[in-house]
Design an enzyme around this catalytic site. Structure first.
Site, PDB file in Angstrom:
ATOM      1  N   SER A 174     -52.738  54.352 -10.612  1.00 21.42           N
ATOM      2  CA  SER A 174     -53.311  55.375 -11.480  1.00 21.42           C
ATOM      3  C   SER A 174     -52.468  56.650 -11.485  1.00 21.42           C
ATOM      4  O   SER A 174     -51.349  56.639 -11.975  1.00 21.42           O
ATOM      5  CB  SER A 174     -54.762  55.640 -11.095  1.00 21.42           C
ATOM      6  OG  SER A 174     -55.440  56.222 -12.173  1.00 21.42           O
ATOM      7  N   ASP A 221     -52.191  49.986 -12.935  1.00 20.70           N
ATOM      8  CA  ASP A 221     -53.181  50.623 -13.820  1.00 20.70           C
ATOM      9  C   ASP A 221     -52.877  52.122 -13.986  1.00 20.70           C
ATOM     10  O   ASP A 221     -53.715  52.993 -13.739  1.00 20.70           O
ATOM     11  CB  ASP A 221     -54.594  50.415 -13.265  1.00 20.70           C
ATOM     12  CG  ASP A 221     -55.575  49.999 -14.358  1.00 20.70           C
ATOM     13  OD1 ASP A 221     -55.138  49.608 -15.449  1.00 20.70           O
ATOM     14  OD2 ASP A 221     -56.795  50.054 -14.108  1.00 20.70           O
ATOM     15  N   HIS A 230     -60.729  49.503 -13.180  1.00 17.88           N
ATOM     16  CA  HIS A 230     -59.759  50.421 -12.572  1.00 17.88           C
ATOM     17  C   HIS A 230     -59.823  50.382 -11.049  1.00 17.88           C
ATOM     18  O   HIS A 230     -58.816  50.546 -10.363  1.00 17.88           O
ATOM     19  CB  HIS A 230     -60.024  51.835 -13.079  1.00 17.88           C
ATOM     20  CG  HIS A 230     -58.892  52.800 -12.848  1.00 17.88           C
ATOM     21  ND1 HIS A 230     -57.592  52.517 -13.201  1.00 17.88           N
ATOM     22  CD2 HIS A 230     -58.873  54.040 -12.309  1.00 17.88           C
ATOM     23  CE1 HIS A 230     -56.818  53.549 -12.880  1.00 17.88           C
ATOM     24  NE2 HIS A 230     -57.566  54.481 -12.341  1.00 17.88           N
TER      25      HIS A 230
END
Length: 421
Positions: free
Chosen positions: A265, A288, A343
């Site tokens: 992320s 991600d 996520h």
């Protein structure tokens, strides 16, 4: 971790209370961080070099020697991290600390604390960068697996105010020092200072903050690599924490021609910033990735291979389009999507919550988290072998790099207008 993306709905209190009732804390034998599947047993320790906020702090995972007396460390290393998670999720510290402690306080990391390093050839190196609201231990499933497969992994705890919590040391005032009648070592003149997650101020634009943070994060990853380089070359490196591992035993045991950077992320954005800033990183694995913090003008300066491994539920067209701007005709840029993932399928939380609670809080997707993590790790290992020129058997998973598996999508599941790419 980027819990804010997953928990940006109301009624957090009710849901957390449900979680406490339905999860059975650490008492459910089916829950826990999975051990490494590679041939090496894994040890870990904490390294802090430089006691100030400008210093460097990371959890180090490494192949270790077998030991019957080894202890596994707590997954959450200090109670202050519970307070940090509460702040990050905009919840009352006192109550949520009790709930978090009940839910997660008994979990351990499947690695031997301060175990003796296992010499034997030279190990390639991975620097790992955590997501928004996370800290150095939250991705232990990934880091332990990589160390079990023969990597030395430094999981950085960032001091850019994006971690839920972290700490450093400051020197006591002269008055405090002189109140001690006997001579004390320098470390006794230091006291802990905790730093918690900083949220946006009212009216504050987000991009300038996040862009500043991603640049600091990359600098912290590069400093962690510099410290490992010093350790490898036999230079004296003082660990402020005085952990039990003798760092000199790692001398000349790292293959510093084979270094990768990895992150989730915000940590995925940090991967790209690192590749731009430091050519010693030979490739990057971006899990991600949240592309927002990056300034697109750096993209042409990124010359190394990148592997984007995405979840099915988190990504959106604008974010994927920014990833696609890194596509190259000559530099390998790969992308796969794992079906049924969210996520939070990459941090450890996905393994530490029961099925219906995990799905309620979006910590689990539809896919078995162990299957999803295996796919991500095997694809990563195949990519690392290819671009670090490793002589291992990870190429058995080469098809995963191209999304060839029933649980994978080559590229993205997001529909993109051709005109926007």
């Amino acid at each position: 971790m980027d819990v804010s993306f997953a928990l940006s709905y109301s009624h957090k209190w009710n849901r957390l209370a449900f979680l406490a009732m339905g999860n059975n804390g650490g008492h459910n034998n089916s829950l826990g961080v999975p051990p490494g599947k590679g041939p090496h047993q894994v040890g870990c320790t904490d390294v802090m070099v430089g006691h100030t906020v400008q210093g460097t702090f990371f959890r180090l995972y490494y192949p270790c020697q077998a030991s019957d007396s080894a202890e596994n460390p707590d997954w959450i290393p200090r109670r202050e991290y519970f307070s940090g998670l509460a702040d990050f999720m905009k919840m009352n510290r006192t109550l949520s600390e009790r709930i978090f402690n009940y839910l997660f306080g008994s979990f351990k990391i499947p690695a031997a604390w301060n175990a003796s390093f296992k010499p034997g050839g030279k190990y390639p190196v991975i620097i790992f960068s955590h997501g928004l609201g996370a800290f150095r231990t939250v991705y232990s499933a990934i880091c332990v697996e990589m160390a079990s497969q023969g990597f030395i992994v430094a999981s950085v705890e960032h001091r850019d105010e994006s971690a839920s919590a972290t700490f450093y040391y400051k020197e006591k005032s002269q008055a405090e020092q002189t109140s001690c009648q006997t001579a004390t070592p320098a470390s006794d003149n230091l006291e802990e200072e905790w730093m918690y997650y900083r949220r946006l101020k009212p009216g504050e634009l987000e991009f300038p903050l996040r862009n500043k943070q991603v640049k600091q994060r990359a600098d912290e990853c590069i400093r962690a690599l510099d410290i490992l380089t010093d350790i490898n070359s036999g230079k004296s490196v003082e660990n402020v924490l005085h952990s039990g591992l003798d760092l000199t035993t790692l001398e000349n045991c790292m293959d510093l021609c084979r270094i990768a950077v990895m992150g989730h992320s915000f940590g995925g954005a940090t991967v790209i910033e690192c590749l731009c800033k430091e050519v010693k990183f030979k490739c990057g694995v971006a899990l991600d990735t949240w592309m927002f913090p990056l300034d697109e003008e750096i993209f042409p300066r990124v010359k190394q291979p990148i592997f984007f491994i995405n979840s099915e539920k988190f990504q959106w067209a604008g974010n994927i389009i920014r990833m696609k701007k890194l596509d190259s005709a000559i530099i390998p840029r790969k992308m796969i999507t794992i079906k049924g993932t969210v996520h939070q399928s990459f941090p450890d939380f996905t393994f530490l919550t029961g099925s219906w609670i995990g799905k309620l809080l979006k910590l689990k997707g539809e896919i078995d988290p162990h299957i999803a993590m295996d796919l991500s790790n095997k694809a990563s290992l195949a990519f690392l072998q290819r671009h670090l020129s490793l002589e291992r058997d990870f190429d058995q998973w080469d098809p995963l790099i191209d999304g060839k598996d029933d649980n994978l999508i080559p590229g993205t599941n997001i529909t993109l207008l051709q005109s926007s790419i």
